[in-house]
Design a protein around this motif. Sequence first.
Motif, PDB file in Angstrom:
ATOM      1  N   THR A 190       3.065   1.584  -4.673  1.00 35.85           N
ATOM      2  CA  THR A 190       2.372   1.430  -6.118  1.00 35.85           C
ATOM      3  C   THR A 190       2.790   0.784  -6.540  1.00 35.85           C
ATOM      4  O   THR A 190       2.274  -0.263  -7.475  1.00 35.85           O
ATOM      5  CB  THR A 190       1.514   2.376  -5.682  1.00 35.85           C
ATOM      6  N   SER A 191       4.054   0.546  -7.003  1.00 35.14           N
ATOM      7  CA  SER A 191       4.840  -0.170  -8.175  1.00 35.14           C
ATOM      8  C   SER A 191       4.793  -1.355  -7.648  1.00 35.14           C
ATOM      9  O   SER A 191       5.280  -2.327  -7.960  1.00 35.14           O
ATOM     10  CB  SER A 191       5.988   0.861  -7.722  1.00 35.14           C
ATOM     11  N   GLN A 247       2.640  -3.217  -6.743  1.00 37.29           N
ATOM     12  CA  GLN A 247       1.297  -4.097  -6.982  1.00 37.29           C
ATOM     13  C   GLN A 247       1.001  -4.196  -8.753  1.00 37.29           C
ATOM     14  O   GLN A 247       1.379  -3.008  -9.690  1.00 37.29           O
ATOM     15  CB  GLN A 247      -0.085  -2.467  -6.834  1.00 37.29           C
ATOM     16  N   GLU A 285       0.489  -0.994  -0.513  1.00 33.39           N
ATOM     17  CA  GLU A 285       0.365   0.069  -0.147  1.00 33.39           C
ATOM     18  C   GLU A 285       1.418   0.993   0.074  1.00 33.39           C
ATOM     19  O   GLU A 285       0.286   2.678  -0.524  1.00 33.39           O
ATOM     20  CB  GLU A 285      -0.664  -0.200   1.052  1.00 33.39           C
ATOM     21  N   SER A 338      -3.349  -7.820  -8.503  1.00 38.91           N
ATOM     22  CA  SER A 338      -3.545  -7.284  -7.197  1.00 38.91           C
ATOM     23  C   SER A 338      -5.129  -7.011  -8.019  1.00 38.91           C
ATOM     24  O   SER A 338      -5.207  -6.487  -6.245  1.00 38.91           O
ATOM     25  CB  SER A 338      -2.266  -5.670  -7.082  1.00 38.91           C
ATOM     26  N   LYS A 339      -4.959  -6.476  -8.656  1.00 38.30           N
ATOM     27  CA  LYS A 339      -6.417  -5.708  -8.863  1.00 38.30           C
ATOM     28  C   LYS A 339      -7.603  -7.004  -9.464  1.00 38.30           C
ATOM     29  O   LYS A 339      -8.568  -6.059  -9.640  1.00 38.30           O
ATOM     30  CB  LYS A 339      -6.338  -5.101  -9.952  1.00 38.30           C
TER      31      LYS A 339
END
Length: 771
Positions: free
Chosen positions: A621-622, A624, A618, A628-629
Amino acid sequence: MKKSTIICLLVLAAPALKAQNPGSNHGNRFEQLSYLLADPNMYRSASGVPGPKYWQQKADYDITAELDDEKRRLTGAESITYYNNSPDPLTYIWLQLDENEHDPKSDNNSFDESSMRDRMTSRSINRILGMEQGHGVNIVKCTDAAGNALTYTINQTMMRVELPKTLMPGEKFRFNVNWWYNIPNRMTLGGRGGYENFPEDNNNLYTMAQWYPRLAVYSDFQGWQNKQFTGRGEFALTFGDFKVKMTVPADHVVGATGECRNYKEMLTPAQYQRWQQAQSAKEPVEIVTLGEANDAIKEKASAKKTWIYEARNVRDFAWVSSRRLVWDAMGVNVEGKHAMAMSYYGPEAYPLYRRYSTKVVAHTLKTYSKHTIAYPYPVAISVEAANGMEYPMICFNYGRAEKDGTYSEATKNGMIGVIIHEVGHNFFPMIVNSDERQWTWMDEGLNTFCQFLTEQEWDNNFPSRRGPAQKITEYMALPKDQLEPVMSNSENIVQFGPNAYAKPATALNILRETIMGRELFDYAFKEYSRRWAFKHPTPSDFFRTMEDASAVDLDWFWRGWFFGIEPVDISLDSVKWYRMDTKNPAVENKLKQQAANAEDVHIAQTRNKAAGVKFAVEQDTSLQDFYSKWDRYAVTPDQTEAYSKMQASLTPEEKRLYESKKNFYELSFRNVGGNVMPLIIEWTFADGTKETDRISAYIWRHNEQEVTKVFAKDKEVTAIRLDPYKETADINEQNNAWPRQSVPSRFELFRMEGGPRGTNNSGNPMQRARQ
């Protein structure tokens, strides 16, 4: 060695019988009983019916007796005609001298254990001191019909008479016996017969039972039944006809087995008129009134009278005699046959017996007749004697009020129960004439079962102590060294009431309500009663008839309940819930997501989130990427296409199953107690409704220790309970429920200021209400 001894040895080994298939979890409890039962033959068939060559002996009695109220002594003379209907030549016969149970020399007065306690009854002390001298039967003479002396030998309670010549099949032998004995005080010395003295008026109540030398049974299954009478195991007796003359004080009232032949001479004109009225009365009529009884108590007559009674086709004869008796009677129609229901009782029992006794007698005759055979005798009598004992057409019961005429509910219900029980004995064993000395349960157990039926038809809320399955669980849960099979000799039973009365009565109730159903059971039970009325049945005859007339294999039940001592304790160990995979991705993917969320969450996750931990993915963010989504539970086109093809290929049956949305529950059961029984399962659903499934005990036949069973339900289940109506006598309800439920108990705050030891705080509500 007699056949009965062989059977007895097998019976005593009953708890080990499950080892027919050692080391296996099956092949034990459901095997047939054939090797445990007497072999069928021409006398007793494999179906349980008397065989084509069945026979039984007969003995007719002509007796005169005189009661000496001053000396409390009975003197008697009898002429007996004995018929040898057997195929065997007989060189001697056996008589029973049951009153010798009070003889100090008899073994029964010394062979029981004894111990001292802080509080001892007079009866307990008398047992330790030894039986009083002067009791027991005194044989004056024994002669043949011509007056020639016969050789005889007395062995405690049995008397062997040598026959002058062999009594061949089909012949009869007439002989005479004269005797006397001092009548024992049954309130202090115990025993069935004897006297009770009422010190307030110094009068006696005589209940004359086992009072004459009686023929022992000679049968096809054991020869002579000459096991000693020790006070517990009761009687095996031969049917016959009786003519009895009883000479007593002139103001005594006599009630007895059979019908009185000289009422007109014995009763006053007013009493005889009341007797005539009672024949068709709808309510009990006092033949001898309370006022007349009270008058007789005060003025003792010195003269004597002789009452004459006759009875046909009975196995015994008993009588009551006293001047302090009220006598009431009424006619009763028993399946088209007229019988007289009657009661004899003292003033102290009047408040209870006048209201209830004779009506209870009538109710008992009607109810037992419905469940067995129509009552065949002309009379049924209940006598209040602070007792509980049975004889043909007459029985002795208890039920006295307080001095003020009040009584407790327990006294009332106990009186009703004992009257039903003792009057019911007219059917078992007075008519269906089993051997009580060997198999007490065939008499007491069957009768207690019918007593339960009769109590429940008397009052739907009657507090029956024996019969309901849950009433026997405390006994069945006892340690094994305190138990013995129901198929045990009466003298060897540790807890007589639970074993010989309650357990077989409970077993029959379970058969009727749970195993066989009322229709099949009632038909078979009536058939047994019809087949063996006025005959001598054995356990094999009962077991075989119940199966023969119902087409229900009950060998597993007899094995568990009558030959075994293991209790019922079935545990519901686990419940697994299944639903069919719908193959619909819109449904299944959501279910997978819910399962994953519930399964993957652990305590560290929960506490880290609550603590506000800054997670690396968190903060940076790199870190993710696609995953992750990515929604791994989203429905994909490929899944949708596959589901459509599957739906198109379904057969109508497969489609119906998919659309049913059934819930499948796999239940695992364990036989903890050992005694196999049906599975009775109550289901509670999420909407609050309930239903019950019943699975035959045969589910245990391939594995007598553990079984699983799957059930399909339309609705979601929230709770499951085994044996919800307490039908199977399961000794442990704690393991019967899912989810597990605690059963609350009560405790009382103890105060030292309580009443003295032995007091009853509940008291007598009727008495309190009057005050």
